[in-house]
Scaffold this motif. Structure first.
Motif, PDB file in Angstrom:
ATOM      1  N   ASN A 168       0.828  -1.208   0.000  1.00 15.85           N
ATOM      2  CA  ASN A 168       0.000   0.000   0.000  1.00 15.85           C
ATOM      3  C   ASN A 168       0.860   1.256   0.000  1.00 15.85           C
ATOM      4  OD1 ASN A 168      -2.844   1.300   0.649  1.00 15.85           O
ATOM      5  ND2 ASN A 168      -1.403   2.168   2.120  1.00 15.85           N
ATOM      6  N   ALA A 169       1.902   1.271   0.805  1.00 13.05           N
ATOM      7  CA  ALA A 169       2.774   2.446   0.882  1.00 13.05           C
ATOM      8  C   ALA A 169       3.453   2.723  -0.453  1.00 13.05           C
ATOM      9  CB  ALA A 169       3.811   2.250   1.985  1.00 13.05           C
ATOM     10  N   ARG A 170       3.871   1.671  -1.147  1.00  4.80           N
ATOM     11  CA  ARG A 170       4.521   1.877  -2.445  1.00  4.80           C
ATOM     12  C   ARG A 170       3.512   2.269  -3.520  1.00  4.80           C
ATOM     13  NH1 ARG A 170       7.341  -2.483  -0.262  1.00  4.80           N
ATOM     14  NH2 ARG A 170       6.119  -4.082  -1.363  1.00  4.80           N
ATOM     15  N   PHE A 172       0.686   3.860  -3.133  1.00  2.85           N
ATOM     16  CA  PHE A 172       0.069   5.161  -2.882  1.00  2.85           C
ATOM     17  C   PHE A 172       1.065   6.130  -2.248  1.00  2.85           C
ATOM     18  CE2 PHE A 172      -3.461   2.155  -3.051  1.00  2.85           C
ATOM     19  CZ  PHE A 172      -4.345   2.820  -3.893  1.00  2.85           C
ATOM     20  N   ALA A 173       2.299   6.052  -2.693  1.00  4.54           N
ATOM     21  CA  ALA A 173       3.365   6.861  -2.086  1.00  4.54           C
ATOM     22  C   ALA A 173       3.084   8.352  -2.152  1.00  4.54           C
ATOM     23  CB  ALA A 173       4.696   6.546  -2.763  1.00  4.54           C
ATOM     24  N   THR A 174       2.371   8.807  -3.173  1.00  2.22           N
ATOM     25  CA  THR A 174       2.105  10.240  -3.325  1.00  2.22           C
ATOM     26  C   THR A 174       0.662  10.606  -2.983  1.00  2.22           C
ATOM     27  OG1 THR A 174       1.549   9.977  -5.684  1.00  2.22           O
ATOM     28  CG2 THR A 174       3.857  10.408  -5.132  1.00  2.22           C
ATOM     29  N   HIS A 175      -0.124   9.661  -2.505  1.00  2.00           N
ATOM     30  CA  HIS A 175      -1.529   9.956  -2.206  1.00  2.00           C
ATOM     31  C   HIS A 175      -1.646  10.601  -0.833  1.00  2.00           C
ATOM     32  CE1 HIS A 175      -5.854   9.341  -1.541  1.00  2.00           C
ATOM     33  NE2 HIS A 175      -5.944   9.239  -2.853  1.00  2.00           N
ATOM     34  N   GLN A 178      -4.412   7.851   1.523  1.00  5.30           N
ATOM     35  CA  GLN A 178      -4.145   6.412   1.562  1.00  5.30           C
ATOM     36  C   GLN A 178      -2.676   6.106   1.810  1.00  5.30           C
ATOM     37  OE1 GLN A 178      -6.481   4.191   1.637  1.00  5.30           O
ATOM     38  NE2 GLN A 178      -5.144   2.413   1.744  1.00  5.30           N
ATOM     39  N   GLY A 179      -1.796   6.965   1.317  1.00  2.00           N
ATOM     40  CA  GLY A 179      -0.371   6.714   1.469  1.00  2.00           C
ATOM     41  C   GLY A 179       0.134   6.782   2.897  1.00  2.00           C
ATOM     42  N   ARG A 180      -0.640   7.381   3.806  1.00  2.00           N
ATOM     43  CA  ARG A 180      -0.175   7.498   5.189  1.00  2.00           C
ATOM     44  C   ARG A 180      -0.794   6.438   6.101  1.00  2.00           C
ATOM     45  NH1 ARG A 180      -3.139  13.330   5.963  1.00  2.00           N
ATOM     46  NH2 ARG A 180      -5.219  12.600   6.546  1.00  2.00           N
ATOM     47  N   GLY A 237      -4.938  -1.446  -5.417  1.00  2.00           N
ATOM     48  CA  GLY A 237      -3.562  -1.039  -5.646  1.00  2.00           C
ATOM     49  C   GLY A 237      -2.707  -2.184  -6.137  1.00  2.00           C
TER      50      GLY A 237
END
Length: 303
Positions: A168-170, A172-175, A178-180, A237
Motif C-alpha cells: 500500500n505504501a509503495r 500510494f506513495a504520493t496519495h 491512503q499513502g499514510r 492497488g
C-alpha cells in the motif's frame, strides 16, 4: 461548502471541543436532505466526536442553535456545512474564508453551484479533483485469465497486515490520505462493522506468498442516491515493483463479482482525476463519473 446568511450570527472562534457539538447531527441531516450529498466526511465527523478535530461554529444570535460549521482535521483541507434554511446571505462565504484562513484549503463535496460561486467570490482555485464514479451490477462475463505466476486469495487478519501495508505504501506513495495508512490505522479500519476479509482480495506470487496487489471492497448500508446498500471499490492497488501486466483488471473483476454475489445493484469508487491510468481502467469496467469533489485553495499572489 455552501452559501448562507450572515446576519444575527455568532462566528467562531476555532476550538477543539471535548464533547459532541450540539446540533451537528441535525445540521448534517438537513444538508444531506437538501443536497443529496454528505457535507462532512465520516472520518472527520468521528474526529469531531472524539475531540480530535478543530471546529469553527456559526450559531444564531442566541448562541444555542448551530446554523453552520467549518471542521478541520490535522493538516487536511477543512470541510464546511451550512443549514439549508440559512443559506443565501453570506454565511457560507464567511465560513469558507475562516476555513481557508485556518487550514489553507477547503473541500467542496459535489462542487455544487453555491460552492463554485463562493470560490469565485474569494478568488480560490481548484487544486485537486477527486472523482466519484459509479456503475450498475452485475458485471459482464470476462475471459481474461490470471497472469502467469499469480493467484488470488483473501486477506487473513493476523497474517497479512505488514506485507499489505508495504505494498500500500509503495502503490500510494504520493496519495495524501491512503499513502499514510499505518498499522494503527489499518487496525482501526479492521475493527469497523463493515470490515469483511472475504471481500479483501490479494494477488500473490505463485509459488510463494509475496503480495503483488490488492482489492479491498466495502459495503455501505445506505447512500444518499441509492435505495439500499451500495458496494465500493474501497482501495485497489498494485505494487509498482510487481512488474505484472493486467493485474489491476484482474483484481477489479474479482472484487466486482464478489459485490454482485452479495446482491448489490450499484458500486462506487473514488479516484483522482489526474490518475489517468486508473480512470481509464475504471471506464473500461463501465464506470462513469457521478460527481466531483474539489479542493479549493487561494490563488497565488500575482497569478
Amino acid at each position: 461548502m455552501s452559501e448562507a446568511r450572515g446576519d444575527a450570527v455568532r462566528l467562531g472562534p476555532w476550538s477543539r471541543p471535548d464533547a459532541p457539538l450540539p446540533g451537528l447531527a441535525a445540521l448534517i441531516e438537513a444538508a444531506v436532505a437538501a443536497d443529496a450529498i454528505a457535507p462532512i466526511s465520516g472520518h472527520v465527523l468521528a474526529a469531531v466526536h472524539g475531540g480530535d478535530a478543530r471546529v469553527f461554529p456559526a450559531q444564531d444570535d442566541s448562541g444555542r442553535d448551530l446554523v453552520g460549521v467549518a471542521v478541520a482535521l490535522a493538516g487536511d483541507p477543512a470541510e464546511v456545512v451550512v443549514n439549508p434554511g440559512d443559506r443565501g446571505r453570506g454565511l457560507g462565504t464567511a465560513l469558507v474564508r475562516a476555513a481557508v484562513d485556518g487550514q489553507g484549503a477547503v473541500w467542496a463535496y459535489g462542487n455544487l453551484p453555491a460552492a463554485r460561486a463562493v470560490a469565485t467570490r474569494l478568488d480560490l482555485q481548484p487544486t485537486r479533483v477527486l472523482l466519484q464514479m459509479r456503475r450498475a451490477l452485475p458485471i459482464e462475463p470476462t475471459t481474461a485469465p490470471l497472469p502467469a505466476g499469480v493467484r488470488l486469495r483473501t486477506f487473513e487478519p493476523g497474517r497479512d497486515e505488514t506485507a499489505f501495508l508495504g505494498v500500500n505504501a509503495r502503490a500510494f506513495a504520493t496519495h495524501p490520505e491512503q499513502g499514510r495508512l499505518d498499522l494503527a490505522g489499518l487496525r482501526d479500519e479492521m475493527a469497523q462493522d463493515w470490515f469483511d476479509p472475504s471481500g479483501f482480495f490479494l494477488a500473490v506470487a505463485d509459488p510463494g506468498e509475496q503480495i503483488l496487489g490488492f482489492h479491498w471492497t466495502k459495503v455501505h448500508p445506505h447512500d444518499e442516491n441509492v435505495a439500499g446498500p451500495i458496494g465500493e471499490i474501497y482501495v485497489l492497488g498494485v505494487d509498482p515493483e510487481a512488474q505484472v501486466r493486467g493485474l489491476g483488471g484482474v483484481l477489479a473483476d474479482a472484487g466486482l463479482r464478489h459485490l454482485a454475489e452479495r446482491d448489490l445493484r450499484t458500486v462506487m469508487l473514488y479516484v483522482e482525476q489526474d490518475n489517468v491510468r486508473a480512470v481509464r481502467l475504471y471506464e473500461r469496467f463501465g464506470f462513469a463519473v457521478h460527481r466531483s469533489n474539489v479542493v479549493y485553495r487561494p490563488r497565488p499572489s500575482g497569478a
